[in-house]
Design a protein around this motif. Structure first.
Motif, short mmCIF file in Angstrom:
data_model
loop_
_atom_site.label_atom_id
_atom_site.label_comp_id
_atom_site.label_asym_id
_atom_site.label_seq_id
_atom_site.Cartn_x
_atom_site.Cartn_y
_atom_site.Cartn_z
N GLN A 56 0.84 -1.20 0.00
CA GLN A 56 0.00 0.00 0.00
C GLN A 56 0.88 1.25 0.00
OE1 GLN A 56 -2.40 -0.47 3.50
NE2 GLN A 56 -4.03 -1.54 2.41
N LEU A 57 1.94 1.22 0.78
CA LEU A 57 2.84 2.37 0.88
C LEU A 57 3.48 2.69 -0.46
CD1 LEU A 57 4.31 4.48 2.65
CD2 LEU A 57 6.03 2.71 3.09
N VAL A 58 4.12 1.71 -1.08
CA VAL A 58 4.86 1.99 -2.31
C VAL A 58 3.96 2.24 -3.52
CG1 VAL A 58 6.95 0.80 -1.55
CG2 VAL A 58 5.24 -0.46 -2.88
N ASN A 59 2.71 1.84 -3.43
CA ASN A 59 1.78 2.07 -4.54
C ASN A 59 0.87 3.27 -4.33
OD1 ASN A 59 2.56 -0.13 -6.27
ND2 ASN A 59 1.67 -1.49 -4.75
N ALA A 60 1.05 3.96 -3.24
CA ALA A 60 0.21 5.13 -2.94
C ALA A 60 0.56 6.30 -3.85
CB ALA A 60 0.40 5.54 -1.48
N PRO A 61 -0.42 7.14 -4.19
CA PRO A 61 -0.14 8.33 -5.00
C PRO A 61 0.82 9.28 -4.31
CG PRO A 61 -2.52 7.95 -4.81
CD PRO A 61 -1.84 6.97 -3.91
N SER A 62 0.73 9.36 -2.97
CA SER A 62 1.65 10.17 -2.18
C SER A 62 2.26 9.27 -1.11
CB SER A 62 0.92 11.34 -1.51
OG SER A 62 1.78 11.96 -0.56
N VAL A 63 3.53 8.89 -1.31
CA VAL A 63 4.20 7.98 -0.38
C VAL A 63 4.37 8.64 0.99
CG1 VAL A 63 6.31 6.65 0.04
CG2 VAL A 63 5.31 6.70 -2.23
#
Length: 80
Positions: A56-63
């Motif tokens: 979820q973290l690495v694929n988030a629009p804003s890390v």
């Protein structure tokens, strides 16, 4: 401080964040390693992080925002 060597990390360089430069994950020990832009290259290791949270973290629009919501204050950490 724990020393982790000869292990298989999943690593992602973060290009579009002013806060985080790299995120790595060690599935066998459930350790999330975060390198912040302003940390002089010294990563922070967060313990017992599920792989789903790393994804979820690495694929988030804003890390940076995702880090604040998913990780910060929720996992024990240590700095190398």
């Amino acid at each position: 401080m724990e020393t982790i060597k000869n292990t298989k990390w999943i690593t992602k360089e973060i290009k579009n964040s002013s806060r985080i430069s790299r995120v790595s994950y060690l599935p066998s020990l459930r350790i999330l390693r975060v390198t912040f832009v302003k940390s002089n290259g010294k990563p922070y290791n967060y313990k017992n992080v599920p792989k789903e949270v790393f994804e979820q973290l690495v694929n988030a629009p804003s890390v940076g925002k995702a880090f604040s919501e998913l990780i910060y204050g929720k996992y024990i950490y240590y700095q190398e």
